[in-house]
Design a protein around this motif. Structure first.
Motif, PDB file in Angstrom:
ATOM      1  N   ASP A   1       0.845  -1.193   0.000  1.00 59.04           N
ATOM      2  CA  ASP A   1       0.000   0.000   0.000  1.00 59.04           C
ATOM      3  C   ASP A   1       0.881   1.244   0.000  1.00 59.04           C
ATOM      4  OD1 ASP A   1      -3.035   0.782   0.592  1.00 59.04           O
ATOM      5  OD2 ASP A   1      -1.764   2.172   1.723  1.00 59.04           O
ATOM      6  N   PRO A   2       0.385   2.375  -0.571  1.00 54.99           N
ATOM      7  CA  PRO A   2       1.173   3.612  -0.518  1.00 54.99           C
ATOM      8  C   PRO A   2       1.542   4.038   0.903  1.00 54.99           C
ATOM      9  CG  PRO A   2      -0.607   3.848  -2.107  1.00 54.99           C
ATOM     10  CD  PRO A   2      -0.825   2.534  -1.415  1.00 54.99           C
ATOM     11  N   LEU A   3       0.793   3.578   1.907  1.00 53.41           N
ATOM     12  CA  LEU A   3       1.098   3.940   3.293  1.00 53.41           C
ATOM     13  C   LEU A   3       2.225   3.105   3.900  1.00 53.41           C
ATOM     14  CD1 LEU A   3      -2.463   4.427   4.839  1.00 53.41           C
ATOM     15  CD2 LEU A   3      -0.743   6.197   4.469  1.00 53.41           C
ATOM     16  N   GLU A   4       2.677   2.080   3.198  1.00 55.47           N
ATOM     17  CA  GLU A   4       3.657   1.167   3.791  1.00 55.47           C
ATOM     18  C   GLU A   4       4.913   1.880   4.311  1.00 55.47           C
ATOM     19  OE1 GLU A   4       5.893  -3.093   2.776  1.00 55.47           O
ATOM     20  OE2 GLU A   4       4.915  -1.946   1.173  1.00 55.47           O
ATOM     21  N   PRO A   5       5.497   2.834   3.569  1.00 52.83           N
ATOM     22  CA  PRO A   5       6.711   3.493   4.090  1.00 52.83           C
ATOM     23  C   PRO A   5       6.464   4.305   5.360  1.00 52.83           C
ATOM     24  CG  PRO A   5       6.487   3.838   1.718  1.00 52.83           C
ATOM     25  CD  PRO A   5       5.197   3.271   2.194  1.00 52.83           C
TER      26      PRO A   5
ATOM     27  N   ALA B   1       6.023   5.757  11.409  1.00 55.70           N
ATOM     28  CA  ALA B   1       5.556   7.051  11.921  1.00 55.70           C
ATOM     29  C   ALA B   1       4.107   6.967  12.385  1.00 55.70           C
ATOM     30  CB  ALA B   1       5.700   8.114  10.834  1.00 55.70           C
ATOM     31  N   ILE B   2       3.278   6.208  11.666  1.00 55.55           N
ATOM     32  CA  ILE B   2       1.871   6.043  12.056  1.00 55.55           C
ATOM     33  C   ILE B   2       1.774   5.367  13.415  1.00 55.55           C
ATOM     34  CG2 ILE B   2      -0.247   4.781  11.491  1.00 55.55           C
ATOM     35  CD1 ILE B   2       0.485   5.296   8.501  1.00 55.55           C
ATOM     36  N   ILE B   3       2.544   4.324  13.612  1.00 54.66           N
ATOM     37  CA  ILE B   3       2.514   3.606  14.894  1.00 54.66           C
ATOM     38  C   ILE B   3       3.044   4.488  16.017  1.00 54.66           C
ATOM     39  CG2 ILE B   3       3.650   1.721  16.142  1.00 54.66           C
ATOM     40  CD1 ILE B   3       3.221   0.029  13.630  1.00 54.66           C
ATOM     41  N   GLU B   4       4.072   5.268  15.733  1.00 55.11           N
ATOM     42  CA  GLU B   4       4.616   6.162  16.760  1.00 55.11           C
ATOM     43  C   GLU B   4       3.559   7.153  17.232  1.00 55.11           C
ATOM     44  OE1 GLU B   4       8.349   9.314  17.360  1.00 55.11           O
ATOM     45  OE2 GLU B   4       8.156   8.163  15.510  1.00 55.11           O
ATOM     46  N   GLU B   5       2.740   7.666  16.313  1.00 57.95           N
ATOM     47  CA  GLU B   5       1.678   8.601  16.689  1.00 57.95           C
ATOM     48  C   GLU B   5       0.539   7.906  17.427  1.00 57.95           C
ATOM     49  OE1 GLU B   5       0.125  11.178  13.672  1.00 57.95           O
ATOM     50  OE2 GLU B   5       2.099  11.465  12.747  1.00 57.95           O
ATOM     51  N   ALA B   6       0.112   6.752  16.908  1.00 58.13           N
ATOM     52  CA  ALA B   6      -1.096   6.102  17.431  1.00 58.13           C
ATOM     53  C   ALA B   6      -0.877   5.424  18.768  1.00 58.13           C
ATOM     54  CB  ALA B   6      -1.619   5.089  16.418  1.00 58.13           C
ATOM     55  N   PHE B   7       0.335   4.961  19.029  1.00 55.86           N
ATOM     56  CA  PHE B   7       0.618   4.225  20.262  1.00 55.86           C
ATOM     57  C   PHE B   7       1.587   5.010  21.141  1.00 55.86           C
ATOM     58  CE2 PHE B   7      -0.808   1.119  17.196  1.00 55.86           C
ATOM     59  CZ  PHE B   7      -1.710   0.370  17.937  1.00 55.86           C
TER      60      PHE B   7
ATOM     61  N   LEU C   1      -6.268   6.173  12.840  1.00 54.77           N
ATOM     62  CA  LEU C   1      -6.958   6.584  11.620  1.00 54.77           C
ATOM     63  C   LEU C   1      -6.509   7.970  11.175  1.00 54.77           C
ATOM     64  CD1 LEU C   1      -9.109   5.920   9.509  1.00 54.77           C
ATOM     65  CD2 LEU C   1     -10.824   6.870  11.070  1.00 54.77           C
ATOM     66  N   ALA C   2      -6.369   8.891  12.127  1.00 50.96           N
ATOM     67  CA  ALA C   2      -5.917  10.243  11.785  1.00 50.96           C
ATOM     68  C   ALA C   2      -4.512  10.223  11.210  1.00 50.96           C
ATOM     69  CB  ALA C   2      -5.964  11.140  13.025  1.00 50.96           C
ATOM     70  N   ALA C   3      -3.632   9.414  11.800  1.00 49.13           N
ATOM     71  CA  ALA C   3      -2.256   9.329  11.306  1.00 49.13           C
ATOM     72  C   ALA C   3      -2.205   8.750   9.899  1.00 49.13           C
ATOM     73  CB  ALA C   3      -1.418   8.478  12.255  1.00 49.13           C
ATOM     74  N   CYS C   4      -3.092   7.799   9.606  1.00 52.85           N
ATOM     75  CA  CYS C   4      -3.139   7.221   8.259  1.00 52.85           C
ATOM     76  C   CYS C   4      -3.689   8.218   7.239  1.00 52.85           C
ATOM     77  CB  CYS C   4      -4.009   5.964   8.263  1.00 52.85           C
ATOM     78  SG  CYS C   4      -3.281   4.525   9.083  1.00 52.85           S
ATOM     79  N   LEU C   5      -4.853   8.795   7.545  1.00 52.19           N
ATOM     80  CA  LEU C   5      -5.499   9.672   6.567  1.00 52.19           C
ATOM     81  C   LEU C   5      -4.666  10.914   6.270  1.00 52.19           C
ATOM     82  CD1 LEU C   5      -9.268   9.474   7.643  1.00 52.19           C
ATOM     83  CD2 LEU C   5      -8.097   8.268   5.783  1.00 52.19           C
ATOM     84  N   ALA C   6      -3.899  11.374   7.265  1.00 52.14           N
ATOM     85  CA  ALA C   6      -3.051  12.551   7.043  1.00 52.14           C
ATOM     86  C   ALA C   6      -1.960  12.279   6.013  1.00 52.14           C
ATOM     87  CB  ALA C   6      -2.419  12.986   8.364  1.00 52.14           C
TER      88      ALA C   6
END
Length: 409
Positions: free
Chosen positions: A64-68, A72-78, A115-120
């Motif tokens: 997915d385009p979000l893979e890279p 950063a997404i996990i750092e924000e969400a957790f 979800l916010a970290a992904c959609l951003a």
């Protein structure tokens, strides 16, 4: 990884597409085409919540385009903990998974932040802002508002039942400006949810608005919820050498789906016990095998006041029917009198103060003889001060993040 509709009549979607659409085009809910099977050996060194999240969610992001951006997404969400606490009273033990240490003091902060970290990070036309339409029975709306407040290119519209949330919940739903708007609906949560689903099916609206949801109908809410069940099951097994069951306060069934998926993936979860309030649609299904949605009743555990749980579609897709579900799960309906009793005796019996939703799970735990269970604590009791404080005879200390939001006009 592709995601398919629970109704089977929509084309498979990528992770980014499923996140943006929220609801599948056929009205179904997105499911992983196959649950990730990374092998429990991959988690041998994954002790922290972010480490478990990385190992577990990497297959969902593959291709997915979000893979890279996964790290950063996990750092924000957790960015806040979900501690597994062991309480003792004589020879009795109660294990508590605390999911209320996020910015709005409820488990919804994990899913909303993810979800916010992904959609951003999903590229979209700047000329068409994304509208996030949310029905909430109490905690989802404030978690989504906090996660998306002042995020560029996104507007948030929250629908909540008038008179159906606590005073502090209403404040947390209504203290935002800029890109967040909240509306009190004369009706129940199910009415709010019906409005959201109708909006997604409205072809005229789709031509002028890009809509998505941040309810648990959005797959982005559920994926991070699998993580804390996987982590807690491993923590418990390492500490006590036994496989635990999970006791989950359940309304729209989104949180419990996280436990079911973690179990199916292969994490050490013996059984999932669903604690519901007086809204008996799930409990009656377990008893009779017939699914009969009905108008929601208002109870002390208001975030669970749901008469037609959306995530039943995902539960049915996972297990196929009631007979198979009963092999892996059970349920108990807890009325307001029983909730009050558990709230009163929590400080004396366990040295803890519960929120009304956690009290339903504690009530179920008190009915079980086997020792190895994890009670899921979904919200901080300070959000329900008008219910809890008169029963325990003292004020509940307000966590600092929650105090900061309550100080907003």
């Amino acid at each position: 990884m592709k995601f398919i509709s629970s109704r089977g009549a929509a084309p498979p979607a990528s992770l980014s597409e499923a996140l943006l659409q929220g609801l599948a085009p056929d009205g179904g809910l997105y499911l992983p085409a196959r649950l990730p099977r990374p092998g429990l050996g991959a988690f041998g060194r994954a002790r922290s919540l972010p480490a478990v999240a990385t190992a577990l969610l990497a297959p969902c992001f593959e291709g997915d385009p979000l893979e890279p951006a996964l790290g950063a997404i996990i750092e924000e969400a957790f960015s806040f903990p979900a501690p597994l606490c062991a309480l003792r009273r004589g020879r009795e033990r109660l294990s508590l998974l605390e999911l209320f240490h996020g910015p709005t003091s409820a488990f919804k902060d994990f899913g909303a932040g993810f979800l916010a970290a992904c959609l951003a990070r999903i590229e979209r036309p700047a000329s068409r802002p994304l509208t996030i339409l949310v029905a909430t029975s109490g905690d989802t709306g404030s978690a989504v508002a906090a996660a998306f407040h002042r995020k560029p290119g996104v507007e948030v519209v929250i629908l909540f039942p008038l008179g159906g949330v606590s005073g502090r919940q209403r404040h947390l739903l209504s203290c935002w400006d800029d890109n967040v708007q909240s509306f009190a609906v004369r009706g129940s949560f199910d009415d709010c949810q019906a409005l959201v689903k109708a909006a997604f099916r409205d072809e005229r609206l789709a031509r002028v608005r890009d809509l998505t949801s941040a309810n648990s109908i959005n797959i982005g809410r559920l994926l991070p919820q699998v993580v804390y069940y996987a982590a807690a099951a491993q923590w418990y097994t390492r500490r006590f050498g036994e496989t635990p069951g999970m006791i989950v306060p359940s309304g729209n069934l989104g949180n419990s789906i996280g436990a079911f998926w973690a179990r199916r993936i292969g994490f050490p979860i013996r059984h999932v016990a669903l604690a519901t309030n007086a809204n008996r649609v799930v409990a009656d299904w377990f008893e009779t095998g017939e699914w009969r949605p009905r108008e929601a009743l208002r109870t002390l555990a208001n975030a669970m006041d749901v008469g037609n749980p959306s995530n039943f579609e995902r539960l049915r897709a996972l297990h196929g029917g009631i007979d198979e579900t009963r092999r892996h799960a059970s349920t108990l309906s807890v009325d307001d009198d029983a909730i009050r009793e558990e709230l009163r005796r929590g400080p004396e019996r366990w040295g803890e103060t519960w929120c009304p939703h956690t009290a339903t799970a504690v009530r179920l735990r008190e009915r079980l003889d086997s020792p190895h269970w994890i009670v899921v604590a979904t919200a901080h009791p300070a959000k329900f001060d008008s219910i809890v404080e008169p029963l325990i005879g003292r004020t509940v200390e307000v966590p600092q993040p929650l105090a900061e939001l309550l100080a907003r006009p």
